[in-house]
Design an enzyme around this catalytic site. Structure first.
Site, mmCIF file in Angstrom:
data_model
loop_
_atom_site.group_PDB
_atom_site.id
_atom_site.type_symbol
_atom_site.label_atom_id
_atom_site.label_comp_id
_atom_site.label_asym_id
_atom_site.label_seq_id
_atom_site.Cartn_x
_atom_site.Cartn_y
_atom_site.Cartn_z
ATOM 1 N N LYS A 96 0.879 -1.170 0.000
ATOM 2 C CA LYS A 96 0.000 0.000 0.000
ATOM 3 C C LYS A 96 0.910 1.211 0.000
ATOM 4 O O LYS A 96 1.624 1.462 0.971
ATOM 5 C CB LYS A 96 -0.915 0.010 1.220
ATOM 6 C CG LYS A 96 -1.788 1.256 1.285
ATOM 7 C CD LYS A 96 -2.526 1.376 2.606
ATOM 8 C CE LYS A 96 -3.176 2.749 2.706
ATOM 9 N NZ LYS A 96 -3.803 2.983 4.026
ATOM 10 N N GLY A 185 -10.684 7.885 6.311
ATOM 11 C CA GLY A 185 -11.757 8.800 6.669
ATOM 12 C C GLY A 185 -13.068 8.155 7.075
ATOM 13 O O GLY A 185 -13.986 8.836 7.526
ATOM 14 N N ASN A 206 -9.120 1.605 9.537
ATOM 15 C CA ASN A 206 -8.373 1.204 10.718
ATOM 16 C C ASN A 206 -8.926 1.879 11.969
ATOM 17 O O ASN A 206 -9.468 1.247 12.865
ATOM 18 C CB ASN A 206 -6.897 1.540 10.538
ATOM 19 C CG ASN A 206 -5.995 0.988 11.624
ATOM 20 O OD1 ASN A 206 -4.788 0.824 11.444
ATOM 21 N ND2 ASN A 206 -6.522 0.663 12.789
ATOM 22 N N THR A 207 -8.831 3.219 12.012
ATOM 23 C CA THR A 207 -9.170 3.963 13.218
ATOM 24 C C THR A 207 -10.604 3.735 13.657
ATOM 25 O O THR A 207 -10.891 3.678 14.865
ATOM 26 C CB THR A 207 -8.933 5.465 12.993
ATOM 27 O OG1 THR A 207 -7.601 5.670 12.527
ATOM 28 C CG2 THR A 207 -9.136 6.248 14.271
#
Length: 257
Positions: A96, A185, A206-207
């Site tokens: 990535k 996002g 992820n977050t």
């Protein structure tokens, strides 16, 4: 099936592996998400507690496809060097590719990104470029040899969802045969479902999971949302209308004379 670089996956959620409260929660979150592709960051130095090795063991035990990333790189040289290191450490030619250009938004530096992609493709890498929703940049990345595009939904970790649905829809229409993965996002499952309803092939996040109060439950929620969004897209949703249209037929309506 998600088909990228000749490999097929039944699940369309790509999950990041950073910032989880514990290795056990990371492992269970991945299981509940049913993700088959997990992104990992290359750490240039190992801690004394060998935490990196323990993490790598978790990924190996779950038998997942690893997608190393070049997070934190700001130049072509940094990104290319990190990608080469990751190929040796993780034994994969997938990467990535992130080349950041602005510190506050972590927006990609698209000029450096295209150049880094060209170099890595020529060196045998299968590149997943983290990019903006700009069509010209997308064309340049495809010309450089990328077979997948990963446009951002919003700044990394912001949780804002899809900031520019029009641009994302335009990209989807402009590249109907290219795998497109919304990356960055995403904040809640409805954001991921919205991306899938637009016809995107997958979502990377992820977050939104790692930072949730209950990462395991949130991972499961995202898996269900992506499945729902894909089913909705395949069912051919109705178009939005400016005026009301009755759902009950007017023909045969009873009336008083």
């Amino acid at each position: 099936m998600l088909d990228v670089y000749g490999e097929k996956f039944s699940n369309r959620l790509l999950l990041g592996s950073a910032q989880y409260p514990s290795p056990a929660i990371l492992s269970e979150s991945i299981k509940q998400s049913q993700s088959q592709i997990v992104t990992v960051s290359l750490r240039r130095e190992s801690g004394g507690d060998l935490a990196g090795q323990a993490f790598w063991q978790i990924i190996q035990d779950l038998k997942l496809k690893v997608l190393p990333n070049t997070a934190g790189c700001y130049t072509v040289k940094e990104a290319v060097t990190t990608a080469h290191m990751a190929r040796e450490v993780f034994n994969t030619d997938w990467v990535k590719l992130e080349v950041i250009g602005e510190e506050d938004t972590l927006q990609p530096n698209v000029f450096e990104l295209v150049e880094a992609a060209r170099i890595l493709v020529e060196d045998g890498f299968k590149v997943f470029p983290y990019t903006t929703d700009d069509l010209i940049v997308a064309e340049k990345l495809l010309q450089a040899g990328c077979e997948v595009l990963m446009p951002w939904g919003a700044p990394i970790g912001s949780g804002r969802g899809l900031n520019n649905p029009y641009a994302l829809k335009t990209m989807r229409s402009h590249f109907p045969d290219t795998p497109l993965i919304v990356d960055a996002g995403i904040g809640v499952p409805s954001h991921a479902s919205q991306a899938m309803e637009m016809g995107f092939d997958a979502v990377l996040l992820n977050t939104a999971v790692a930072g949730a109060g209950d990462p395991v439950a949130m991972a499961k929620a995202f898996n269900l949302a992506i499945e729902a969004g894909l089913l909705a897209f395949e069912a051919d949703p109705i178009d939005a209308r400016d005026m009301a249209e009755p759902s009950t037929p007017m023909m045969g309506k009873a009336f008083l004379s």
